[in-house]
Design an enzyme around this catalytic site. Structure first.
Site, PDB file in Angstrom:
ATOM      1  N   THR A  97       1.123  16.802  15.447  1.00 13.93           N
ATOM      2  CA  THR A  97       0.696  15.524  14.884  1.00 13.93           C
ATOM      3  C   THR A  97       0.778  14.430  15.944  1.00 13.93           C
ATOM      4  O   THR A  97       1.672  14.449  16.796  1.00 13.93           O
ATOM      5  CB  THR A  97       1.554  15.126  13.662  1.00 13.93           C
ATOM      6  OG1 THR A  97       1.380  13.725  13.392  1.00 13.93           O
ATOM      7  CG2 THR A  97       3.024  15.377  13.901  1.00 13.93           C
ATOM      8  N   SER A 151       9.798  10.288  11.444  1.00 14.78           N
ATOM      9  CA  SER A 151      10.305  10.837  10.176  1.00 14.78           C
ATOM     10  C   SER A 151      10.863  12.218  10.479  1.00 14.78           C
ATOM     11  O   SER A 151      10.587  12.793  11.541  1.00 14.78           O
ATOM     12  CB  SER A 151       9.187  10.951   9.134  1.00 14.78           C
ATOM     13  OG  SER A 151       8.356  12.061   9.433  1.00 14.78           O
ATOM     14  N   TYR A 153       9.934  14.873   9.133  1.00  8.84           N
ATOM     15  CA  TYR A 153       8.759  15.738   9.278  1.00  8.84           C
ATOM     16  C   TYR A 153       8.198  15.671  10.699  1.00  8.84           C
ATOM     17  O   TYR A 153       7.989  16.701  11.346  1.00  8.84           O
ATOM     18  CB  TYR A 153       7.670  15.330   8.274  1.00  8.84           C
ATOM     19  CG  TYR A 153       6.294  15.688   8.766  1.00  8.84           C
ATOM     20  CD1 TYR A 153       5.890  17.010   8.860  1.00  8.84           C
ATOM     21  CD2 TYR A 153       5.407  14.698   9.204  1.00  8.84           C
ATOM     22  CE1 TYR A 153       4.642  17.341   9.361  1.00  8.84           C
ATOM     23  CE2 TYR A 153       4.163  15.018   9.698  1.00  8.84           C
ATOM     24  CZ  TYR A 153       3.783  16.344   9.779  1.00  8.84           C
ATOM     25  OH  TYR A 153       2.560  16.665  10.290  1.00  8.84           O
ATOM     26  N   HIS A 154       7.936  14.454  11.181  1.00 11.86           N
ATOM     27  CA  HIS A 154       7.380  14.336  12.529  1.00 11.86           C
ATOM     28  C   HIS A 154       8.331  14.949  13.558  1.00 11.86           C
ATOM     29  O   HIS A 154       7.907  15.574  14.527  1.00 11.86           O
ATOM     30  CB  HIS A 154       7.103  12.872  12.863  1.00 11.86           C
ATOM     31  CG  HIS A 154       5.972  12.270  12.070  1.00 11.86           C
ATOM     32  ND1 HIS A 154       6.173  11.453  10.989  1.00 11.86           N
ATOM     33  CD2 HIS A 154       4.627  12.392  12.193  1.00 11.86           C
ATOM     34  CE1 HIS A 154       4.989  11.082  10.486  1.00 11.86           C
ATOM     35  NE2 HIS A 154       4.035  11.640  11.194  1.00 11.86           N
ATOM     36  N   LYS A 182       7.905  18.665  13.977  1.00 16.98           N
ATOM     37  CA  LYS A 182       6.773  19.042  14.837  1.00 16.98           C
ATOM     38  C   LYS A 182       7.150  18.891  16.315  1.00 16.98           C
ATOM     39  O   LYS A 182       6.672  19.651  17.164  1.00 16.98           O
ATOM     40  CB  LYS A 182       5.559  18.168  14.525  1.00 16.98           C
ATOM     41  CG  LYS A 182       4.999  18.347  13.116  1.00 16.98           C
ATOM     42  CD  LYS A 182       4.023  19.528  13.026  1.00 16.98           C
ATOM     43  CE  LYS A 182       3.213  19.478  11.746  1.00 16.98           C
ATOM     44  NZ  LYS A 182       2.321  20.626  11.583  1.00 16.98           N
ATOM     45  N   GLN A 189      -2.744  16.260  15.765  1.00 14.00           N
ATOM     46  CA  GLN A 189      -3.808  15.752  14.923  1.00 14.00           C
ATOM     47  C   GLN A 189      -3.481  14.350  14.400  1.00 14.00           C
ATOM     48  O   GLN A 189      -2.323  14.031  14.130  1.00 14.00           O
ATOM     49  CB  GLN A 189      -4.026  16.711  13.745  1.00 14.00           C
ATOM     50  CG  GLN A 189      -5.249  16.371  12.918  1.00 14.00           C
ATOM     51  CD  GLN A 189      -5.650  17.450  11.920  1.00 14.00           C
ATOM     52  OE1 GLN A 189      -6.739  17.992  11.994  1.00 14.00           O
ATOM     53  NE2 GLN A 189      -4.784  17.749  10.981  1.00 14.00           N
ATOM     54  N   ARG A 217      -6.094   7.175  -0.300  1.00 10.80           N
ATOM     55  CA  ARG A 217      -5.394   6.341  -1.272  1.00 10.80           C
ATOM     56  C   ARG A 217      -6.125   5.014  -1.486  1.00 10.80           C
ATOM     57  O   ARG A 217      -6.315   4.569  -2.631  1.00 10.80           O
ATOM     58  CB  ARG A 217      -3.959   6.110  -0.805  1.00 10.80           C
ATOM     59  CG  ARG A 217      -3.076   5.380  -1.802  1.00 10.80           C
ATOM     60  CD  ARG A 217      -1.597   5.427  -1.407  1.00 10.80           C
ATOM     61  NE  ARG A 217      -1.354   4.916  -0.068  1.00 10.80           N
ATOM     62  CZ  ARG A 217      -1.273   3.624   0.240  1.00 10.80           C
ATOM     63  NH1 ARG A 217      -1.443   2.695  -0.678  1.00 10.80           N
ATOM     64  NH2 ARG A 217      -1.048   3.244   1.493  1.00 10.80           N
ATOM     65  N   VAL A 256      -1.426  -2.472   1.408  1.00 12.71           N
ATOM     66  CA  VAL A 256      -1.117  -2.320   2.831  1.00 12.71           C
ATOM     67  C   VAL A 256       0.374  -2.546   2.992  1.00 12.71           C
ATOM     68  O   VAL A 256       0.900  -3.573   2.569  1.00 12.71           O
ATOM     69  CB  VAL A 256      -1.928  -3.350   3.645  1.00 12.71           C
ATOM     70  CG1 VAL A 256      -1.442  -3.407   5.084  1.00 12.71           C
ATOM     71  CG2 VAL A 256      -3.410  -3.022   3.575  1.00 12.71           C
ATOM     72  N   GLU A 262       9.172   1.149  10.856  1.00 11.38           N
ATOM     73  CA  GLU A 262       8.247   1.383  11.971  1.00 11.38           C
ATOM     74  C   GLU A 262       7.784   0.033  12.493  1.00 11.38           C
ATOM     75  O   GLU A 262       7.908  -0.985  11.801  1.00 11.38           O
ATOM     76  CB  GLU A 262       7.035   2.199  11.475  1.00 11.38           C
ATOM     77  CG  GLU A 262       6.231   1.475  10.385  1.00 11.38           C
ATOM     78  CD  GLU A 262       5.123   2.317   9.739  1.00 11.38           C
ATOM     79  OE1 GLU A 262       4.969   3.495  10.086  1.00 11.38           O
ATOM     80  OE2 GLU A 262       4.414   1.773   8.879  1.00 11.38           O
TER      81      GLU A 262
END
Lengths: 395, 395
Positions: free
Chosen positions: B144, B179, B181-182, B185, B208, B241, B254, B328
């Site tokens: 990612t 995160s 998750y990131h 990777k 990606q 979304r 946003v 972030e």
């Protein structure tokens, strides 16, 4: 200061727990004895037999009047870790509780997966527990110099300032670790850095070099306090192994050319570095990285130092080059910075001929306990075809 | 070419499997349906109801005469993976079989640990299986763009050449993921790079960007082949979304300032990038990294594009700023290179008003299926004190 030493029954952890206790800190050891189990698995033994942790702590209390608390369990079990932290409420957590052998992680798929899951989950659990109810506690995490690999540029302490296409930023130093174990520490470092950023965790990531020696002032107080001394192919580190080889009249086996340069330190400096880190906590949200070693040597230089030390006490040692079981550069540039702990007051004990001689004499005293068969390196970074075939049966 | 698509029942995986099959490749899907289970866990549903995989594949065969093989099981189960690979003997492995939601990984400790263990162990299993008996196979692994974070320098494709203290080296680009998750990777990327080096694995790590759209030429062939379309707070991606919000007359939310810049691509480009990577395999021992996206936008720019697209078909959408659940940078430098896939022949389909309008029309057609309650972001990068207290009971 209340300091929890995770992995306090292991090689560095035990020496650290005693040192911090002697210095007047309230110390708790958190350990599940798995390091002792790995000896059974591998058929290896520490040269210096070690007592049960309960015995060790009883003797320590009798000798010094100081109590070290004990929490027996697995850091990767969150319920256990949670209750240990709830009970002890540490102000600093020294985290040694990881599988720390590169060859162990390279035995096969299961050992690779075990090492990464065990280490990553344990450290995640520590970070989540800190977020939950120890927001001001300071994590002192043992990383390894092996996280950096051997880049062709100077190795900085955790971060590097890069100029690129006219812009500049300070970013984490790129990591090129050389085993599944070293990779697990890289994973930890990234996880820790993230939680400092989002949750304000205080962390010091100590990228430690290769540790040698066993004796500290504390472990020397009584035979029951003696530290483990590993010389086997999986958990033994290079200087300890060379000394054992010299003491029993075997050649000192240098893998490949021996030009592999690494950072080294005396275990007596390990324990002092840990205390320095505890005394100077990172700020909230700061992920500090120190390179924890005192000298660089090539493997061949170390072998030569041991050969000279051995000669001085009448042992004639020879150096033999053996095929390298690892896949690594055997000659390379290496210049790793290590000034931050010095700036905080570390005065290093450099490797001396005297230390080598003392180690050699002690090992000679335990000569009959040495099992030379465990000196042979059996783990290969790139397995032989036959080993591969056997392993390819899923099990 | 024989291509195994791990995670072929998911959003990108399904579109990829059909595309590769249509192009004449022999395709096998390896999946354990866990993505469908997460919908149940979260109480969310894809806007476009999807059929059982067996049905999907039967319809595909009836329509095209092409068979896609199916192996149902978990990539983190080595016995299963081993037997699937033994049976299919892939020449390329496209690996989508990971937990891919940042918010899912941030729900709590268990979801963080699950995400990292699942993703890291799955990828380790793939690498070990390749070493064992697929030495020439090519791994096409989905990473990612989030691995890089938002450094203040240009983001290169995987590696950066650094000049430092008068020396120079090309090193892995430093990673600052946002995160758990990131981070998983990033762990994968380090593990893959290492195995390329020591075992000669061929690998392409595709970092990606955020994917939008659902329709490809293949999924459009029949209603039974329709792809999933996620708009919920955990698995929904931002453009999808916004389109759902516009279609049901809700403000486009946003998070924070909306200056977060990311790389984006159309799912029709995802599938082409994968085929390009498969057709141009990495060399033995090469760990190639491509940044797989076609355009950069800020989140606010995307919201404005959707607002304009909505206006064109008579929907008046408003943009609302909501508190950012993530931690972030909300405004930052961002310039990520993405030329390598273009050099290999990708001609990008850039985000068009027409695409947005088509998406909006399709969503309007499914209006009655939309559950607006799942649009509300409930996962917080920094949990509220009350949530923390509840979670601090070990469970």
């Amino acid at each position: 200061m209340k300091i929890a030493v995770l992995g306090g029954d292991g090689y560095c952890g035990w020496a650290t727990a005693l040192y911090l206790s002697q210095k007047g800190h309230a110390v708790a050891i958190v350990d599940n004895y798995v390091r002792r189990l790995w000896d059974h698995e591998l058929g290896a033994q520490t040269l210096t037999p070690i007592r049960a942790l309960t015995d060790r702590l009883r003797v320590w209390q009798n000798l010094t009047g100081k109590t070290i608390e004990m929490f027996v369990g697995d850091v990767s079990d969150y319920d256990f870790l949670f209750s240990a932290f709830r009970s002890f409420e540490p102000e600093a957590i020294v985290h040694f509780a990881e599988q720390r052998s590169a060859p162990y992680s390279m035995i096969d798929r299961k050992h690779a997966v075990f090492t990464q899951v065990n280490n990553v989950v344990g450290t995640l659990n520590v970070l989540f527990a800190m977020r939950e109810f120890l927001p001001d506690c300071h994590l002192v995490k043992l990383g390894t110099m092996g996280e950096y690999g051997t880049p062709n540029i100077d190795i900085e302490e955790g971060y590097i300032t890069v100029e690129h296409n006219g812009r500049r930023d300070t970013v984490p130093f790129p990591k090129q670790p050389g085993s599944f174990y070293h990779l697990s520490k890289v994973h930890d470092s990234h996880n820790i850095m993230f939680t400092c950023k989002i949750w304000g965790i205080r962390a010091t990531d100590l990228n430690q070099g290769v540790v040698y020696g066993t004796m500290t002032d504390e472990t020397a107080l009584d035979e029951a306090l003696i530290n483990r001394f590993d010389y086997d192919d999986v958990f033994g580190t290079v200087l300890n192994r060379f000394c054992v080889q010299a003491a029993i009249g075997q050649p000192l086996t240098v893998y490949g050319k021996g030009g592999q340069t690494r950072g080294f330190l005396d275990i007596r400096d390990t324990v002092r570095c840990i205390e320095i880190a505890c005394h100077n906590p990172a700020a909230r949200g700061e992920c500090r990285v120190y390179n924890q070693f005192t000298e660089q040597f090539t493997v061949l230089e170390l072998a030569e130092r041991v050969r000279e030390g051995a000669a001085a006490i009448g042992i004639e040692a020879v150096i033999a080059h053996a095929p390298n079981p690892r896949k690594e550069l055997e000659t390379h540039y290496y210049n790793a910075k290590h000034t931050k702990l010095l700036e905080l007051g570390l005065s290093p004990r450099l490797l001396s001929d005297e230390l080598i001689d003392t180690m050699l004499e002690r090992i000679r005293g335990q000569r009959e306990r040495i099992d030379a068969s465990t000196l042979v390196q059996n783990v290969r970074w790139v397995p032989e075809p036959s080993a591969r075939a056997a392993e390819s049966l899923p099990a």
